[in-house]
Write an enzyme that holds these catalytic residues in place. Structure first.
Site, PDB file in Angstrom:
ATOM      1  N   HIS A   1       1.345   5.479  -1.677  1.00 23.89           N
ATOM      2  CA  HIS A   1       0.917   6.633  -2.470  1.00 23.89           C
ATOM      3  C   HIS A   1       2.173   7.240  -3.065  1.00 23.89           C
ATOM      4  CE1 HIS A   1      -3.172   6.630  -0.756  1.00 23.89           C
ATOM      5  NE2 HIS A   1      -2.560   6.164   0.319  1.00 23.89           N
TER       6      HIS A   1
ATOM      7  N   ARG B   1       1.960   9.480  -5.679  1.00 21.88           N
ATOM      8  CA  ARG B   1       1.593  10.793  -6.254  1.00 21.88           C
ATOM      9  C   ARG B   1       2.015  10.881  -7.724  1.00 21.88           C
ATOM     10  NH1 ARG B   1      -1.491  10.823  -1.848  1.00 21.88           N
ATOM     11  NH2 ARG B   1      -0.521  11.719  -0.008  1.00 21.88           N
TER      12      ARG B   1
ATOM     13  N   HIS C   1       0.857  -1.205   0.000  1.00 24.09           N
ATOM     14  CA  HIS C   1       0.000   0.000   0.000  1.00 24.09           C
ATOM     15  C   HIS C   1       0.886   1.245   0.000  1.00 24.09           C
ATOM     16  CE1 HIS C   1      -3.823   2.159   1.524  1.00 24.09           C
ATOM     17  NE2 HIS C   1      -2.939   3.084   1.231  1.00 24.09           N
TER      18      HIS C   1
ATOM     19  N   ASP D   1       1.338   2.466   3.620  1.00 22.10           N
ATOM     20  CA  ASP D   1       0.493   3.646   3.413  1.00 22.10           C
ATOM     21  C   ASP D   1       1.338   4.919   3.437  1.00 22.10           C
ATOM     22  OD1 ASP D   1      -1.757   5.148   2.897  1.00 22.10           O
ATOM     23  OD2 ASP D   1      -2.478   5.122   4.971  1.00 22.10           O
TER      24      ASP D   1
ATOM     25  N   ASN E   1      -5.412   7.275  -5.977  1.00 26.51           N
ATOM     26  CA  ASN E   1      -6.115   8.524  -5.617  1.00 26.51           C
ATOM     27  C   ASN E   1      -5.356   9.769  -6.080  1.00 26.51           C
ATOM     28  OD1 ASN E   1      -4.119   8.070  -3.634  1.00 26.51           O
ATOM     29  ND2 ASN E   1      -5.264   9.177  -2.057  1.00 26.51           N
TER      30      ASN E   1
ATOM     31  N   HIS F   1     -10.536   0.955   1.952  1.00 29.80           N
ATOM     32  CA  HIS F   1     -10.348   1.975   2.991  1.00 29.80           C
ATOM     33  C   HIS F   1     -11.565   1.834   3.898  1.00 29.80           C
ATOM     34  CE1 HIS F   1      -8.807   5.880   4.604  1.00 29.80           C
ATOM     35  NE2 HIS F   1     -10.012   5.806   5.156  1.00 29.80           N
TER      36      HIS F   1
ATOM     37  N   HIS G   1      -4.546  -0.731   6.007  1.00 28.02           N
ATOM     38  CA  HIS G   1      -4.059   0.081   7.139  1.00 28.02           C
ATOM     39  C   HIS G   1      -4.964   0.000   8.367  1.00 28.02           C
ATOM     40  CE1 HIS G   1      -6.885   2.674   5.096  1.00 28.02           C
ATOM     41  NE2 HIS G   1      -6.012   3.120   4.217  1.00 28.02           N
TER      42      HIS G   1
ATOM     43  N   LYS H   1      -9.525  -0.471  -5.724  1.00 31.94           N
ATOM     44  CA  LYS H   1      -9.527   0.222  -4.445  1.00 31.94           C
ATOM     45  C   LYS H   1     -10.891   0.834  -4.178  1.00 31.94           C
ATOM     46  CE  LYS H   1      -7.974   2.324  -0.786  1.00 31.94           C
ATOM     47  NZ  LYS H   1      -6.923   2.054   0.185  1.00 31.94           N
TER      48      LYS H   1
END
Ligand code: NCD
Ligand code: ZN
Length: 351
Positions: free
Chosen positions: A20, A22, A18, A252, A46, A141, A179, A104
């Site tokens: 991110h 960007r 997991h 995360d 995301n 989530h 998470h 997701k």
């Protein structure tokens, strides 16, 4: 099999289930931080706009690969961002073409860039049915977003009101509860069938909710799901170090510019990639379970996802390791997890 002489820890190369990463300048700065320690990572979709189709995921995957330093073997595993109006055919095609590893589920409004998420899981029952049929994991989530549910109760309420009924409708669906932060989540996952697993972050193992309020408001300890009480942290530590293959590593890591964290409305997210393995090793050592770190970091995740184990190794060395106050490039400044702390483990190499 990991080997731990007192000052050296070598084990099979891990994956991060997991992250991110960007896009743009931030991607250029952070991709190397994850690729340095992990051979593969499940990449969250995301972005703004979110990654909802195969073409966008393919293009993003290429931008990630272009951001990883030459010589570091790193495989980004892409995910599709589910919306109320997502087309099941696009998901199935993306999976068949090897672009989408998983989907997701963000409840609409639950976290950063989740505005386009799902307003009611029943709206995606059609997609879930197809995913169940092809064995494609759903990454969740797990928080309700209702104003009348206390922020610290949102995970437990989600499990009861949304996740349990969803699994009753789709008992063979592979689900990763992401998470996790509560005893309720640990108990739910441990008590579910083999198709239900959970990721645990380094930061939720390391501190409880008090950390956000030590002598003032501490925005760099704010993330979602928000850290809970100490007894929940203890349940997470017990689960992570238990050797139960349902619990595996997912940092995360969620970088935000310092100016977006130290703000009257600060963003949720902790940039843990620079110290991920050091931080997990610290927890496992404190729990006298260093010999179980390899399973948690490098074996249970790939087995759940049906992927081969990595071939190489990583090595950590026991020596004082001062974490930088900030990681920066140009005008972009990001404060890592444990900034300024001296850790007892230092990442040495991926071999
Ligand atoms: C994540 C982010 O910033 O994208 N933030 C966080 O606090 N974890 C989103 C998420 O995973 O909830
Ligand atoms: Zn996340």
């Amino acid at each position: 099999m990991s080997t731990a002489v007192s000052d050296r820890l070598t084990f099979r190369c891990p994956d991060d289930w997991h992250v991110h990463l960007r896009d743009g300048d931030t991607l250029a700065l952070v991709a190397r931080q994850t690729a340095r320690q992990f051979a593969r990572a499940i990449v969250m979709p995301n972005l703004a706009p979110p990654v909802t189709n195969v073409a966008a995921a393919r293009a993003y995957r290429q931008r990630i690969l272009d951001s990883v330093p030459v010589g570091l073997a790193f495989t980004p595993l892409m995910t599709a961002y589910l919306t109320d109006r997502i087309d099941p055919e696009e998901i199935v095609r993306g999976h068949a073409e090897g672009v989408f590893t998983a989907c997701k589920l963000y409840p609409a409004g639950a976290t950063t860039n989740a505005a386009a998420g799902v307003t009611d899981v029943r709206h995606i029952d059609g997609v879930l049915e197809r995913m169940q049929a092809i064995g494609m994991p759903l990454l969740v989530h797990g928080e309700v977003v209702d104003d009348d549910v206390d922020v610290f109760d949102r995970e437990a309420v989600f499990i009861e009101k949304v996740l349990a009924p969803m699994l009753a409708r789709f008992p063979e669906l592979k689900v990763v509860l992401e998470h996790i932060t509560t005893r309720e989540a640990v108990d739910f996952v441990a008590g579910s069938g083999p198709g239900v697993a959970a990721t645990i972050t380094a930061h939720h193992l390391a501190f409880n909710r008090n950390a956000m309020f030590v002598g003032g408001i501490r925005p760099h300890y704010y993330c979602l799901p928000v850290a809970k009480r100490e007894h929940h942290r203890r349940a997470l530590r017990a689960a992570a170090t238990s050797g139960n293959p349902k619990f595996f590593l997912g940092t995360d890591t969620a970088p935000h510019a310092v100016s977006d964290k130290e703000n009257s409305c600060g963003c949720a997210g902790i940039f843990s990639a620079p110290v991920a393995l050091e931080s997990y090793a610290t927890t496992f050592e404190e729990e006298q379970a260093l010999e179980r770190l390899e399973g948690f970091a490098s074996e249970y995740g790939p087995r759940f996802y049906g992927l081969p184990l990595n071939e190489g190794t990583v090595t950590l060395i026991r020596r004082p390791n001062v974490v930088p106050e900030v990681i920066e490039a140009g005008s972009l400044r990001i404060r890592p997890f444990r900034a300024g702390e001296t850790m007892t483990w230092a990442f040495e190499e991926r071999g």
